[in-house]
Design an enzyme around this catalytic site. Structure first.
Site, PDB file in Angstrom:
ATOM      1  N   SER A 137     -10.339 -43.677 107.352  1.00  0.00           N
ATOM      2  CA  SER A 137     -10.473 -43.107 108.191  1.00  0.00           C
ATOM      3  C   SER A 137      -9.804 -43.016 109.318  1.00  0.00           C
ATOM      4  O   SER A 137      -9.625 -44.489 109.318  1.00  0.00           O
ATOM      5  CB  SER A 137     -12.018 -42.396 108.352  1.00  0.00           C
ATOM      6  OG  SER A 137     -12.273 -42.980 109.949  1.00  0.00           O
ATOM      7  N   TYR A 150     -19.442 -48.152 109.129  1.00  0.00           N
ATOM      8  CA  TYR A 150     -18.481 -47.246 108.459  1.00  0.00           C
ATOM      9  C   TYR A 150     -17.501 -47.815 108.416  1.00  0.00           C
ATOM     10  O   TYR A 150     -15.897 -48.166 108.056  1.00  0.00           O
ATOM     11  CB  TYR A 150     -18.644 -45.611 109.183  1.00  0.00           C
ATOM     12  CG  TYR A 150     -18.342 -45.296 108.797  1.00  0.00           C
ATOM     13  CD1 TYR A 150     -17.661 -45.046 106.985  1.00  0.00           C
ATOM     14  CD2 TYR A 150     -16.885 -43.971 109.809  1.00  0.00           C
ATOM     15  CE1 TYR A 150     -17.135 -43.742 106.541  1.00  0.00           C
ATOM     16  CE2 TYR A 150     -16.282 -43.077 108.876  1.00  0.00           C
ATOM     17  CZ  TYR A 150     -16.039 -42.987 107.291  1.00  0.00           C
ATOM     18  OH  TYR A 150     -15.548 -42.137 107.072  1.00  0.00           O
TER      19      TYR A 150
HETATM   20  N1  LIG Z   1     -15.704 -35.677 107.594  1.00  0.00           N
HETATM   21  C1  LIG Z   1     -14.851 -36.338 108.405  1.00  0.00           C
HETATM   22  O1  LIG Z   1     -14.865 -36.271 109.453  1.00  0.00           O
HETATM   23  C2  LIG Z   1     -14.115 -37.019 107.498  1.00  0.00           C
HETATM   24  C3  LIG Z   1     -13.012 -37.886 109.337  1.00  0.00           C
HETATM   25  C4  LIG Z   1     -12.049 -39.356 108.236  1.00  0.00           C
HETATM   26  C5  LIG Z   1     -12.548 -39.463 106.781  1.00  0.00           C
HETATM   27  N2  LIG Z   1     -13.883 -39.243 105.828  1.00  0.00           N
HETATM   28  C6  LIG Z   1     -13.736 -38.976 104.618  1.00  0.00           C
HETATM   29  O2  LIG Z   1     -13.109 -38.195 104.129  1.00  0.00           O
HETATM   30  C7  LIG Z   1     -14.252 -38.489 102.054  1.00  0.00           C
HETATM   31  C8  LIG Z   1     -14.556 -37.485 102.235  1.00  0.00           C
HETATM   32  O3  LIG Z   1     -15.623 -36.827 103.448  1.00  0.00           O
HETATM   33  P1  LIG Z   1     -16.256 -35.577 103.640  1.00  0.00           P
HETATM   34  O4  LIG Z   1     -16.424 -35.482 105.204  1.00  0.00           O
HETATM   35  O5  LIG Z   1     -15.311 -34.812 102.336  1.00  0.00           O
HETATM   36  O6  LIG Z   1     -17.508 -35.660 102.765  1.00  0.00           O
HETATM   37  P2  LIG Z   1     -18.607 -35.345 101.848  1.00  0.00           P
HETATM   38  O7  LIG Z   1     -18.322 -33.338 102.359  1.00  0.00           O
HETATM   39  O8  LIG Z   1     -19.996 -35.748 102.213  1.00  0.00           O
HETATM   40  O9  LIG Z   1     -18.417 -35.738 100.993  1.00  0.00           O
HETATM   41  C9  LIG Z   1     -18.696 -36.900 100.317  1.00  0.00           C
HETATM   42  C10 LIG Z   1     -18.444 -36.739  98.513  1.00  0.00           C
HETATM   43  O10 LIG Z   1     -18.407 -37.870  98.357  1.00  0.00           O
HETATM   44  C11 LIG Z   1     -18.898 -37.922  97.026  1.00  0.00           C
HETATM   45  N3  LIG Z   1     -19.946 -38.863  96.657  1.00  0.00           N
HETATM   46  C12 LIG Z   1     -20.489 -39.815  97.631  1.00  0.00           C
HETATM   47  N4  LIG Z   1     -20.803 -40.819  97.398  1.00  0.00           N
HETATM   48  C13 LIG Z   1     -21.095 -40.733  96.059  1.00  0.00           C
HETATM   49  C14 LIG Z   1     -20.539 -41.738  94.455  1.00  0.00           C
HETATM   50  N5  LIG Z   1     -21.523 -42.743  94.257  1.00  0.00           N
HETATM   51  N6  LIG Z   1     -20.300 -41.531  93.267  1.00  0.00           N
HETATM   52  C15 LIG Z   1     -19.256 -40.210  93.063  1.00  0.00           C
HETATM   53  N7  LIG Z   1     -19.207 -39.345  94.266  1.00  0.00           N
HETATM   54  C16 LIG Z   1     -19.765 -39.915  95.381  1.00  0.00           C
HETATM   55  C17 LIG Z   1     -19.914 -36.223  97.137  1.00  0.00           C
HETATM   56  O11 LIG Z   1     -20.531 -36.184  95.620  1.00  0.00           O
HETATM   57  P3  LIG Z   1     -22.020 -36.484  95.460  1.00  0.00           P
HETATM   58  O12 LIG Z   1     -23.343 -36.562  96.685  1.00  0.00           O
HETATM   59  O13 LIG Z   1     -21.928 -35.217  94.801  1.00  0.00           O
HETATM   60  O14 LIG Z   1     -21.751 -37.405  94.314  1.00  0.00           O
HETATM   61  C18 LIG Z   1     -19.563 -35.710  97.766  1.00  0.00           C
HETATM   62  O15 LIG Z   1     -19.010 -35.046  96.965  1.00  0.00           O
HETATM   63  C19 LIG Z   1     -14.475 -39.983 102.996  1.00  0.00           C
HETATM   64  O16 LIG Z   1     -14.713 -40.761 102.144  1.00  0.00           O
HETATM   65  C20 LIG Z   1     -14.807 -39.366 104.455  1.00  0.00           C
HETATM   66  O17 LIG Z   1     -15.605 -41.155 104.303  1.00  0.00           O
HETATM   67  C21 LIG Z   1     -14.515 -37.685 106.197  1.00  0.00           C
END
Ligand SMILES: NC(=O)c1ccc[n+]([C@@H]2O[C@H](COP(=O)([O-])OP(=O)(O)OC[C@H]3O[C@@H](n4cnc5c(N)ncnc54)[C@H](OP(=O)(O)O)[C@@H]3O)[C@@H](O)[C@H]2O)c1
Length: 259
Positions: A137, A150
């Site tokens: 991120s 975070y």
């Molecule tokens: N959205 C943003 O603005 C943003 C910006 C920069 C970086 N990111 C990063 O990008 C990545 C994806 O983010 P997103 O926005 O797509 O978030 P999201 O929709 O909340 O997706 C997170 C995913 O991680 C899985 N997960 C969480 N804990 C887990 C565990 N213990 N074991 C296996 N799977 C797990 C969740 O699935 P289950 O709950 O089904 O396990 C879900 O599929 C993350 O690393 C986040 O920090 C996001």
């Protein structure tokens, strides 16, 4: 034979979009997350292999690696599972929530990488190369107030990525990092606000701005795998145009100034 990639955190947001994009370019995918129903839906849509696994559980991660090996191996790994909890000052934060953020964003990433490296090496022996991409991120590349846990976790994930690249030198395995800014996914902010829909809406993070979509991130992410195998895109910072830094988001239309 099609290339095959393992994508963690595939049940929503960026991970699900990544599985869809890899499928579009003809790769086989293994989709990993905790929620089976969502993975099954994705499997029906894309033909991915759904694997239920909590990446913070070492026994489940070992089983994941075994499943990947037994079902055809892999030459790609996308460590995407992760997320944020809370918007607290350092002095007010909960140690338990910080531990949970470190467990998934850092230790889970390490654990999955370590378990799958032997499988990726087998893939590299067969196909000549393999790739690992860690989704961090912009929070891992600059600080802001009230996001200490975070920011610390994603900074650590960045550091782990850099160390891994050094340690794998001499092997045909590229190690890449994609660090997005503001991405509008269904669950990221909701999880950050501990499931409180009203609190997430009150933040207004996505109001009056055009953020990245999960598809934008997936397109760039998968593009790194499409480069010739000797090309390693070490670090990509990806932001919406409206976000000139992680602390400067322009609200309202983007309009050229009069010169
Ligand atoms: N959205 C943003 O603005 C943003 C910006 C920069 C970086 N990111 C990063 O990008 C990545 C994806 O983010 P997103 O926005 O797509 O978030 P999201 O929709 O909340 O997706 C997170 C995913 O991680 C899985 N997960 C969480 N804990 C887990 C565990 N213990 N074991 C296996 N799977 C797990 C969740 O699935 P289950 O709950 O089904 O396990 C879900 O599929 C993350 O690393 C986040 O920090 C996001």
């Amino acid at each position: 034979m099609a290339q095959r990639v393992v994508v963690t955190g595939a049940s929503s947001g960026i991970g699900a979009a990544t599985v869809r994009r890899f499928t579009e370019i003809g790769w086989d995918t293994v989709a990993v997350a905790r929620r089976e129903d969502r993975l099954q839906q994705l499997a029906q849509e894309t033909g991915c292999l759904p694997v239920v696994c909590d990446i913070t559980d070492e026994a489940q991660v070992a089983q994941l690696a075994e499943t990947v090996r037994e079902t055809g191996g892999a030459t790609g790994l996308v460590n995407n599972a992760g997320g944020a909890i809370g918007l607290d000052r350092v002095e007010d934060a909960s140690n338990d929530e910080w531990r949970r953020m470190f467990e998934v964003n850092v230790i889970g990433l390490r654990s999955v990488t370590a378990a799958l490296l032997p499988v990726l090496r087998e893939g590299a022996t067969r196909d000549g190369w393999a790739s690992i991409l860690n989704l961090t991120s912009t929070a891992g590349h600059g600080v802001y107030k009230h996001g200490g846990g975070y920011i610390a976790a994603k900074s650590a994930a960045h550091a782990v990525t850099e160390v891994l690249r050094l340690e794998l030198a001499g092997e045909p395995i590229r190690v890449m990092e994609l660090a997005p800014g503001l991405v509008h996914t269904e669950e990221f902010t909701l999880n950050r606000m501990r499931g409180d829909v009203d609190a997430a809406a009150r933040l207004g993070i996505y109001d009056d701005v055009e953020p990245l979509t999960p598809e934008d991130v997936a397109r760039v992410l998968v593009g790194t795998f499409e480069q010739p195998p000797h090309v390693n895109q070490d670090l990509i910072i990806l932001r919406p145009v409206a976000q000139s830094s992680h602390v400067d988001t322009h609200k309202g239309p983007l309009v050229p100034r009069e010169s």
